[in-house]
Design a protein around this motif. Sequence first.
Motif, PDB file in Angstrom:
ATOM      1  N   THR A  32       0.813  -1.226   0.000  1.00 11.92           N
ATOM      2  CA  THR A  32       0.000   0.000   0.000  1.00 11.92           C
ATOM      3  C   THR A  32       0.836   1.261   0.000  1.00 11.92           C
ATOM      4  OG1 THR A  32      -0.097   0.251   2.414  1.00 11.92           O
ATOM      5  CG2 THR A  32      -1.731  -1.204   1.383  1.00 11.92           C
ATOM      6  N   HIS A  57      -8.890  -6.819  -1.672  1.00 15.35           N
ATOM      7  CA  HIS A  57      -7.842  -7.733  -1.206  1.00 15.35           C
ATOM      8  C   HIS A  57      -6.490  -7.018  -1.282  1.00 15.35           C
ATOM      9  CE1 HIS A  57     -10.752 -11.041  -1.477  1.00 15.35           C
ATOM     10  NE2 HIS A  57     -11.112 -10.501  -2.633  1.00 15.35           N
ATOM     11  N   VAL A  58      -5.836  -6.879  -0.139  1.00 13.43           N
ATOM     12  CA  VAL A  58      -4.534  -6.224  -0.053  1.00 13.43           C
ATOM     13  C   VAL A  58      -3.538  -7.189   0.561  1.00 13.43           C
ATOM     14  CG1 VAL A  58      -3.207  -4.365   1.020  1.00 13.43           C
ATOM     15  CG2 VAL A  58      -5.490  -3.888   0.101  1.00 13.43           C
ATOM     16  N   LEU A  60       0.299  -7.686   1.914  1.00 10.80           N
ATOM     17  CA  LEU A  60       1.463  -6.956   2.415  1.00 10.80           C
ATOM     18  C   LEU A  60       2.662  -7.890   2.496  1.00 10.80           C
ATOM     19  CD1 LEU A  60      -0.213  -5.096   5.431  1.00 10.80           C
ATOM     20  CD2 LEU A  60       0.084  -4.235   3.087  1.00 10.80           C
ATOM     21  N   ALA A  68       3.294  -0.862   4.249  1.00 14.48           N
ATOM     22  CA  ALA A  68       1.987  -1.177   4.841  1.00 14.48           C
ATOM     23  C   ALA A  68       1.322   0.002   5.535  1.00 14.48           C
ATOM     24  CB  ALA A  68       2.148  -2.316   5.849  1.00 14.48           C
ATOM     25  N   ALA A  71      -2.368   0.571   4.857  1.00 13.95           N
ATOM     26  CA  ALA A  71      -3.268  -0.595   4.866  1.00 13.95           C
ATOM     27  C   ALA A  71      -4.572  -0.286   5.593  1.00 13.95           C
ATOM     28  CB  ALA A  71      -2.559  -1.787   5.505  1.00 13.95           C
ATOM     29  N   TRP A  72      -4.481   0.483   6.664  1.00 12.87           N
ATOM     30  CA  TRP A  72      -5.685   0.794   7.439  1.00 12.87           C
ATOM     31  C   TRP A  72      -6.710   1.567   6.596  1.00 12.87           C
ATOM     32  CZ3 TRP A  72      -7.313   5.800   8.085  1.00 12.87           C
ATOM     33  CH2 TRP A  72      -6.369   6.810   7.851  1.00 12.87           C
ATOM     34  N   ALA A  75      -8.520  -0.891   4.608  1.00 10.16           N
ATOM     35  CA  ALA A  75      -9.416  -1.645   5.487  1.00 10.16           C
ATOM     36  C   ALA A  75     -10.685  -0.859   5.771  1.00 10.16           C
ATOM     37  CB  ALA A  75      -8.699  -2.006   6.780  1.00 10.16           C
ATOM     38  N   SER A  79     -11.395  -3.562   2.579  1.00  3.81           N
ATOM     39  CA  SER A  79     -10.405  -4.547   2.156  1.00  3.81           C
ATOM     40  C   SER A  79     -10.096  -5.553   3.260  1.00  3.81           C
ATOM     41  CB  SER A  79      -9.096  -3.860   1.750  1.00  3.81           C
ATOM     42  OG  SER A  79      -9.270  -3.093   0.582  1.00  3.81           O
ATOM     43  N   THR A  80      -9.813  -6.780   2.839  1.00  3.68           N
ATOM     44  CA  THR A  80      -9.164  -7.757   3.702  1.00  3.68           C
ATOM     45  C   THR A  80      -7.667  -7.606   3.514  1.00  3.68           C
ATOM     46  OG1 THR A  80     -11.004  -9.308   3.533  1.00  3.68           O
ATOM     47  CG2 THR A  80      -8.854 -10.215   4.184  1.00  3.68           C
ATOM     48  N   ILE A  81      -6.917  -7.607   4.622  1.00  2.00           N
ATOM     49  CA  ILE A  81      -5.476  -7.410   4.592  1.00  2.00           C
ATOM     50  C   ILE A  81      -4.793  -8.746   4.899  1.00  2.00           C
ATOM     51  CG2 ILE A  81      -3.559  -6.028   5.465  1.00  2.00           C
ATOM     52  CD1 ILE A  81      -5.841  -4.359   4.183  1.00  2.00           C
ATOM     53  N   LEU A 124      -7.973  -8.776   9.209  1.00  2.00           N
ATOM     54  CA  LEU A 124      -6.578  -9.193   9.073  1.00  2.00           C
ATOM     55  C   LEU A 124      -6.529 -10.707   8.908  1.00  2.00           C
ATOM     56  CD1 LEU A 124      -5.064  -7.004  11.918  1.00  2.00           C
ATOM     57  CD2 LEU A 124      -4.718  -6.657   9.465  1.00  2.00           C
TER      58      LEU A 124
END
Length: 294
Positions: A32, A57-58, A60, A68, A71-72, A75, A79-81, A124
Amino acid sequence: MINILDLHFLDSTETIASFLVKAGTEYVLFETGPYSTFPQMERELARFDLSPSDIKHVFLTHIHFDHAGAAWAFAKTGSTIYLHPHGAKHLANPTRLYESAKRIYQDKMEYLWGRMEQIPAEQLKVVDHEASIVINGLEIKALHTPGHAIHHIAWKVGAVIFAGDVAGVRIGDAMVVPPCPPPDINVEDWQRSIEILKKEQAEALYLTHFGKVETIAEHLAELENILLDWANWMKPYFEADTPQSEIVPKFQAYVSGQLQAAGITDPADLERYEKANPSWMSVAGLMRYWKKKS
């Protein structure tokens, strides 16, 4: 098709990348970048008529801020991380991670990385070594590859690997260098991870710093040689208990000399290398590595 998103970190091109892959009717994002580059991320996604909410879908490679930090934000839009088991607790509650970094970067923290907010635990998804995630027929295989960080995963998709930092930093077709930040740098683990990458017999590596590498055997051999060279260069300074403030300028000069000997003479390219892999961080990391070994 793999689309490279250039996040223009600190207004420099080809310094931090994310990678956009289509899986059926959905889109998958690898890395990200930091939240400080999120506006550029939005502009890059807009080139494909997408917004962050279209990314469900992310993946890392690890939880360092340059990979990362945003990433939040994904989310928050659903998104699913996907990440290493050792990284999940730090993204679910990033206070310790953020405060630790803030002690290093101090008043530059927001400028460099932006803020970080917690991610709900249910968003997560930890992935074990060699486990696969399948999204609309797209198989994504996790390769736990410590050395740069204990929470590092390289992701194999078909014949390519999104390698994060375990395959080093390479700007254009120039020299590859190993990012060696504290606290997890471990030379022996990194060598074993290089062997893991070799055994996968991929056709290309995609580096977060920066882009596509197809000469994989040569690239990984050069990376291992430079990793050992840097570690051995640092060892006498550790043994002499030399203050890091004295080592940093010497190491910067040493690395700059290596880059220039490899043909990297453009000041802009030298600056990109320093932004992607600050010399002082490798000093701190390798000194800590020798301390742990002793």
